[in-house]
Design an enzyme around this catalytic site. Sequence first.
Site, mmCIF file in Angstrom:
data_model
loop_
_atom_site.group_PDB
_atom_site.id
_atom_site.type_symbol
_atom_site.label_atom_id
_atom_site.label_comp_id
_atom_site.label_asym_id
_atom_site.label_seq_id
_atom_site.Cartn_x
_atom_site.Cartn_y
_atom_site.Cartn_z
ATOM 1 N N PHE A 122 56.671 -25.800 40.759
ATOM 2 C CA PHE A 122 56.082 -27.147 40.804
ATOM 3 C C PHE A 122 57.029 -27.999 41.638
ATOM 4 C CE2 PHE A 122 56.164 -31.390 38.691
ATOM 5 C CZ PHE A 122 54.814 -31.721 38.650
ATOM 6 N N PRO A 127 64.802 -35.470 47.643
ATOM 7 C CA PRO A 127 66.115 -36.130 47.684
ATOM 8 C C PRO A 127 66.005 -37.628 47.374
ATOM 9 C CG PRO A 127 65.905 -34.612 49.517
ATOM 10 C CD PRO A 127 64.571 -34.618 48.833
ATOM 11 N N ARG A 241 56.257 -31.452 28.882
ATOM 12 C CA ARG A 241 57.251 -32.121 28.040
ATOM 13 C C ARG A 241 57.166 -31.629 26.600
ATOM 14 N NH1 ARG A 241 56.285 -37.980 31.068
ATOM 15 N NH2 ARG A 241 57.669 -37.455 32.805
ATOM 16 N N ILE A 335 81.724 -27.542 14.303
ATOM 17 C CA ILE A 335 81.799 -26.631 13.142
ATOM 18 C C ILE A 335 82.563 -25.355 13.506
ATOM 19 C CG2 ILE A 335 80.379 -25.140 11.645
ATOM 20 C CD1 ILE A 335 78.366 -27.499 11.502
ATOM 21 N N GLU A 361 61.891 -32.852 33.889
ATOM 22 C CA GLU A 361 60.548 -33.258 33.416
ATOM 23 C C GLU A 361 60.585 -34.687 32.867
ATOM 24 O OE1 GLU A 361 57.938 -30.455 31.727
ATOM 25 O OE2 GLU A 361 58.917 -28.751 32.687
ATOM 26 N N SER A 364 65.557 -39.018 29.746
ATOM 27 C CA SER A 364 65.327 -39.730 28.475
ATOM 28 C C SER A 364 64.926 -41.182 28.730
ATOM 29 C CB SER A 364 66.591 -39.680 27.617
ATOM 30 O OG SER A 364 66.745 -38.386 27.091
HETATM 31 C C1 LIG Z 1 67.903 -27.665 36.778
HETATM 32 C C2 LIG Z 1 66.816 -28.595 37.260
HETATM 33 C C3 LIG Z 1 65.526 -28.106 37.392
HETATM 34 C C4 LIG Z 1 64.506 -28.935 37.901
HETATM 35 N N1 LIG Z 1 63.271 -28.398 38.141
HETATM 36 C C5 LIG Z 1 62.351 -29.165 38.814
HETATM 37 C C6 LIG Z 1 61.118 -28.584 39.243
HETATM 38 O O1 LIG Z 1 60.834 -27.399 39.004
HETATM 39 N N2 LIG Z 1 60.248 -29.363 39.959
HETATM 40 C C7 LIG Z 1 60.533 -30.659 40.248
HETATM 41 O O2 LIG Z 1 59.696 -31.303 40.893
HETATM 42 N N3 LIG Z 1 61.693 -31.239 39.842
HETATM 43 C C8 LIG Z 1 62.610 -30.512 39.135
HETATM 44 N N4 LIG Z 1 63.806 -31.079 38.756
HETATM 45 C C9 LIG Z 1 64.068 -32.473 39.065
HETATM 46 C C10 LIG Z 1 64.130 -33.346 37.835
HETATM 47 O O3 LIG Z 1 62.845 -33.535 37.302
HETATM 48 C C11 LIG Z 1 64.817 -34.671 38.256
HETATM 49 O O4 LIG Z 1 66.190 -34.349 38.424
HETATM 50 C C12 LIG Z 1 64.635 -35.775 37.240
HETATM 51 O O5 LIG Z 1 63.302 -36.206 37.184
HETATM 52 C C13 LIG Z 1 65.518 -36.988 37.529
HETATM 53 O O6 LIG Z 1 65.487 -37.354 38.866
HETATM 54 P P1 LIG Z 1 66.883 -37.545 39.656
HETATM 55 O O7 LIG Z 1 67.713 -36.344 39.395
HETATM 56 O O8 LIG Z 1 66.576 -37.888 41.059
HETATM 57 O O9 LIG Z 1 67.593 -38.765 38.949
HETATM 58 P P2 LIG Z 1 67.361 -40.320 39.276
HETATM 59 O O10 LIG Z 1 65.910 -40.629 39.269
HETATM 60 O O11 LIG Z 1 68.156 -40.677 40.465
HETATM 61 O O12 LIG Z 1 68.004 -40.974 37.988
HETATM 62 C C14 LIG Z 1 69.411 -41.230 37.846
HETATM 63 C C15 LIG Z 1 69.610 -42.032 36.564
HETATM 64 O O13 LIG Z 1 68.915 -43.292 36.663
HETATM 65 C C16 LIG Z 1 68.036 -43.431 35.562
HETATM 66 N N5 LIG Z 1 66.836 -44.156 35.972
HETATM 67 C C17 LIG Z 1 66.049 -43.940 37.056
HETATM 68 N N6 LIG Z 1 65.026 -44.808 37.083
HETATM 69 C C18 LIG Z 1 65.142 -45.571 35.963
HETATM 70 C C19 LIG Z 1 64.387 -46.634 35.407
HETATM 71 N N7 LIG Z 1 63.271 -47.096 35.986
HETATM 72 N N8 LIG Z 1 64.814 -47.193 34.261
HETATM 73 C C20 LIG Z 1 65.926 -46.737 33.648
HETATM 74 N N9 LIG Z 1 66.701 -45.727 34.125
HETATM 75 C C21 LIG Z 1 66.306 -45.163 35.257
HETATM 76 C C22 LIG Z 1 67.711 -42.001 35.132
HETATM 77 O O14 LIG Z 1 67.246 -41.955 33.795
HETATM 78 C C23 LIG Z 1 69.055 -41.335 35.313
HETATM 79 O O15 LIG Z 1 69.872 -41.600 34.218
HETATM 80 C C24 LIG Z 1 64.812 -30.277 38.211
HETATM 81 C C25 LIG Z 1 66.110 -30.766 38.031
HETATM 82 C C26 LIG Z 1 67.095 -29.949 37.581
HETATM 83 C C27 LIG Z 1 68.505 -30.504 37.455
#
Ligand SMILES: Cc1cc2nc3c(=O)[nH]c(=O)nc-3n(C[C@H](O)[C@H](O)[C@H](O)COP(=O)(O)OP(=O)(O)OC[C@H]3O[C@@H](n4cnc5c(N)ncnc54)[C@H](O)[C@@H]3O)c2cc1C
Length: 380
Positions: A122, A127, A241, A335, A361, A364
């Site tokens: 998916f 970036p 989820r 523990i 996905e 939090s």
């Molecule tokens: C091991 C792994 C597997 C994955 N697999 C997939 C996959 O198969 N397909 C796919 O499409 N994606 C995948 N992902 C991507 C994953 O879903 C994203 O990493 C995730 O949604 C967060 O996006 P980001 O890393 O760009 O963080 P960012 O969006 O840059 O977030 C950085 C921080 O800012 C916070 N933040 C961002 N916006 C807000 C807001 N509006 N309010 C409050 N806080 C906010 C976030 O909660 C986080 O703490 C994967 C990621 C990992 C690490």
Amino acid sequence: MALDSDTFDALIDTVRRFVAERLRPMEEQVERDDEVPPGIVAEMRNLGLFGLSIPEQYGGLSLAMIEEVRVAIEMGRTTPAFRSVFGTNVGIGSQGLVMAGSDAQKSEWLPRIASGEIITSFALTEPGAGSDGASVATRADRDGDDYRLNGTKRFITNADKAGLFTVMARTGGEGANGVSAFLVPADLAGLSVGKPERKMGQQGAHVCDVHFDDVRVPEANRLGAEGEGFRIAMRVLDRGRLHIGAVCVGIAERLITDCVAYANERQQFGKPIAQFQLVQAMIADAKTEAMAARALVLETAAVKDAGQPITLEAAAAKYFASEMVGRVADCAVQIFGGAGYVADHGIERLYRDVRLFRIYEGTSQIQQLVIARETLKRGG
Ligand SMILES: Cc1cc2nc3c(=O)[nH]c(=O)nc-3n(C[C@H](O)[C@H](O)[C@H](O)COP(=O)(O)OP(=O)(O)OC[C@H]3O[C@@H](n4cnc5c(N)ncnc54)[C@H](O)[C@@H]3O)c2cc1C
């Protein structure tokens, strides 16, 4: 329910034995090699694990959600990289096709997804587009009967093994309504996959960048109508989820079982540490939280099986269960003491593994936003 209760009980029993007898003994090997052995993948195929959620007419087991989460809880009792082998086929990689695919698209792909012959991924994240998935910049521009796909997807689970990607790309203007979903076979010219990322945990489950350089995707590969892609992705994630919440419950239950065994065996001050009330308090808190998460996951699955929307409930299940398993894993390290911090018992490995569940996905924080939005919408 798709299966009668005897058949389903037999499936659960088989998965439980597979986890205990085949997967748990291999946990350290998978961590070391960063690879699930092909023999284990073949056994998963034979068990039908790739097709848990695929309709029976396409060769899957057509499990109801309440059945799927119970299988996911069982699979949670071992290193989560094992579940990841078939996790995308059961969840985010296939469900867009199940929900929005045409008969022709389903007949072409679902039987091979259900059998595990091909792996699906998916591809939403980019970036520049993480939590804000509606801002994807990958473009799909019309060119005759095709679209030309250009852009980069990031952190795509199982990309290095995928035969088919569900790709969300921009066909229209800004925002969610400009996004469409496409079925993109991995062998199309111009598609390339980067090297697996080095990461904190879940070794054996790979994530890679996926690049699209003028990839010609036939119009027949579009899922649903133009502009429907983001909504499809969100429905897929609602379901995903809940599944992740179930995996968190399984891991927490495994950790608690490990903690109880260790606390009964480890002696300090002349008695098992299980007899110290401060240790008991940690076990009590972990158990209570795991039970609460299990109840939330099962209740949400029942709501889904009743045909009700679960956007709020699935976000709450994933939010609570993923935070819960983080606290339980932390408790388990405590523990076990020093033995929890060193690698011997696998506790530190699970501690690292579970960190991901609060991130992918939807982080939090994103679950909190969804829960608040839906609660405000429902008026309470
Ligand atoms: C091991 C792994 C597997 C994955 N697999 C997939 C996959 O198969 N397909 C796919 O499409 N994606 C995948 N992902 C991507 C994953 O879903 C994203 O990493 C995730 O949604 C967060 O996006 P980001 O890393 O760009 O963080 P960012 O969006 O840059 O977030 C950085 C921080 O800012 C916070 N933040 C961002 N916006 C807000 C807001 N509006 N309010 C409050 N806080 C906010 C976030 O909660 C986080 O703490 C994967 C990621 C990992 C690490």
